[in-house]
Design an enzyme around this catalytic site. Structure first.
Site, mmCIF file in Angstrom:
data_model
loop_
_atom_site.group_PDB
_atom_site.id
_atom_site.type_symbol
_atom_site.label_atom_id
_atom_site.label_comp_id
_atom_site.label_asym_id
_atom_site.label_seq_id
_atom_site.Cartn_x
_atom_site.Cartn_y
_atom_site.Cartn_z
ATOM 1 N N ASP A 1 -13.178 18.828 0.608
ATOM 2 C CA ASP A 1 -12.976 18.807 2.062
ATOM 3 C C ASP A 1 -13.956 19.764 2.736
ATOM 4 O OD1 ASP A 1 -11.854 17.888 4.443
ATOM 5 O OD2 ASP A 1 -10.252 19.386 4.429
ATOM 6 N N LYS B 1 -16.498 20.933 5.250
ATOM 7 C CA LYS B 1 -16.778 20.599 6.646
ATOM 8 C C LYS B 1 -17.054 21.903 7.380
ATOM 9 C CE LYS B 1 -11.788 20.457 7.474
ATOM 10 N NZ LYS B 1 -10.673 19.582 7.819
ATOM 11 N N ASP C 1 -10.855 27.435 2.289
ATOM 12 C CA ASP C 1 -9.898 26.338 2.163
ATOM 13 C C ASP C 1 -10.166 25.415 0.980
ATOM 14 O OD1 ASP C 1 -7.719 24.785 2.596
ATOM 15 O OD2 ASP C 1 -8.410 23.920 4.482
#
Length: 182
Positions: free
Chosen positions: A63, A65, A87
């Site tokens: 993920d 980004k 994260d």
């Protein structure tokens, strides 16, 4: 960095983690819209180096980004800031890793604007190439001021990643360096 973890007397779990002062790459892009090629490549090299470390331990972020990239002031780093990737909440150990963590087959995880085609298809074995793809989308966004694919609906974005060739960087930024465009 995680400094401590455990359970409170109430039974609730806790993590004591490093406080990171800085700005997310998303906030930087909201402020500046586009970054120059030199700054984009400086940031991209640091992201790539951090990913290489994770990938060497068979960890795939899945993920990546701009919201998950922090730019932290650091006078000893070129450009005066250090990149930290945040994260790893949906990160996955490679299937060959001992004690590997697996998600359900055919489950799709990630943020559609940055998802690799194989992620969009829900393929069981997502590897480090998905993170490299997301980094490529982020580089495009840093330089062009927008990601290569835009759509209102997540399904449309997923279809674009799977079936539409991405536009060249030169399409969005005609004067971009030829090697960078390649």
């Amino acid at each position: 960095k995680v400094f401590d973890y455990g359970h409170l007397p109430t039974g609730e779990a806790y993590l004591a983690m490093e406080f990171i002062e800085g700005v997310s790459l998303r906030k930087r892009l909201e402020t500046e819209v586009r970054l120059n090629e030199a700054d984009s490549m400086r940031i991209a090299r640091q992201i790539a180096a951090a990913l290489a470390s994770a990938h060497a331990k068979t960890i795939v972020h899945r993920d990546l980004k701009p919201e998950n990239v922090m730019l932290v002031p650091d006078a000893e780093t070129p450009g005066g800031e250090r990149v930290k990737i945040l994260d790893f909440g949906i990160a996955k150990l490679d299937a060959s890793a001992q004690g590997s963590v697996r998600t359900r087959t055919y489950s799709m995880m990630g943020t559609p604007i940055y998802m690799a085609p194989e992620q969009c298809r829900g393929i069981k074995q997502i590897d480090d190439r998905a993170d490299v793809y997301a980094l490529g989308v982020m580089i495009y966004e840093m330089i062009a001021g927008q990601p290569p694919f835009l759509a209102e609906a997540p399904g449309d974005l997923i279809g674009m990643h799977m079936f539409k060739p991405p536009p060249t960087l030169r399409t969005a930024v005609p004067h971009v360096d030829g090697q960078l465009d390649s």
